[in-house]
Motif scaffolding. Structure first.
Motif, mmCIF file in Angstrom:
data_model
loop_
_atom_site.group_PDB
_atom_site.id
_atom_site.type_symbol
_atom_site.label_atom_id
_atom_site.label_comp_id
_atom_site.label_asym_id
_atom_site.label_seq_id
_atom_site.Cartn_x
_atom_site.Cartn_y
_atom_site.Cartn_z
ATOM 1 N N ALA A 118 46.275 1.583 -32.545
ATOM 2 C CA ALA A 118 45.096 1.861 -33.376
ATOM 3 C C ALA A 118 44.420 0.566 -33.812
ATOM 4 O O ALA A 118 43.189 0.464 -33.831
ATOM 5 N N ALA A 177 47.007 9.965 -31.148
ATOM 6 C CA ALA A 177 47.568 9.457 -32.409
ATOM 7 C C ALA A 177 46.893 8.155 -32.823
ATOM 8 O O ALA A 177 46.559 7.960 -34.002
ATOM 9 N N ASP A 232 43.358 8.884 -34.105
ATOM 10 C CA ASP A 232 43.436 9.469 -35.450
ATOM 11 C C ASP A 232 43.735 8.406 -36.503
ATOM 12 O O ASP A 232 43.114 8.375 -37.565
ATOM 13 N N ARG A 233 44.682 7.531 -36.208
ATOM 14 C CA ARG A 233 45.056 6.480 -37.163
ATOM 15 C C ARG A 233 43.913 5.486 -37.361
ATOM 16 O O ARG A 233 43.669 5.028 -38.472
ATOM 17 N N ALA A 272 41.096 7.038 -39.426
ATOM 18 C CA ALA A 272 41.487 7.240 -40.824
ATOM 19 C C ALA A 272 41.190 6.017 -41.692
ATOM 20 O O ALA A 272 41.034 6.156 -42.906
ATOM 21 N N VAL A 304 46.466 -1.022 -40.497
ATOM 22 C CA VAL A 304 47.063 0.007 -39.641
ATOM 23 C C VAL A 304 48.520 -0.346 -39.378
ATOM 24 O O VAL A 304 48.851 -1.468 -39.039
#
Length: 104
Positions: free
Chosen positions: A24, A71, A74-75, A78, A103
């Motif tokens: 991420a 994943a 998404d991270r 966020a 992150v």
């Protein structure tokens, strides 16, 4: 040693140091790099941000399985700071890099 050789060595060092980061974070750094390369002084628009995420995703995420891609995205999303009105690509890139550091 020429200036270009020094730059290539610095770019390679930066690339290798980012390989050890969470996927991420790698994605956010790639988005920031694209913004700085493409339009550092122009205001960020939804279109520009979307294109930067698309191209960064192709460069970074494509090498991972779909579950890791999902994943990581998404991270990353966020922690993405919302672009401020009239914020430039370079300014937003700085904030993206700061977010990438958070992150895990």
């Amino acid at each position: 040693m020429t200036h270009r050789t020094q730059l290539n060595q610095a770019e390679e060092h930066l690339r290798r140091s980012r390989e050890n980061l969470p996927v991420a974070a790698q994605l956010l750094y790639a988005v920031a790099d694209l913004l700085v390369d493409a339009q550092p002084a122009e205001p960020v628009t939804n279109r520009v941000a979307g294109l930067a995420f698309t191209y960064a995703g192709l460069a970074v995420l494509a090498q991972y399985p779909q579950a890791v891609q999902d994943a990581a995205l998404d991270r990353a999303l966020a922690v993405v700071p919302e672009a401020r009105p009239s914020e430039t690509g370079g300014e937003w890139a700085l904030r993206l890099r700061a977010a990438a550091g958070s992150v895990r």
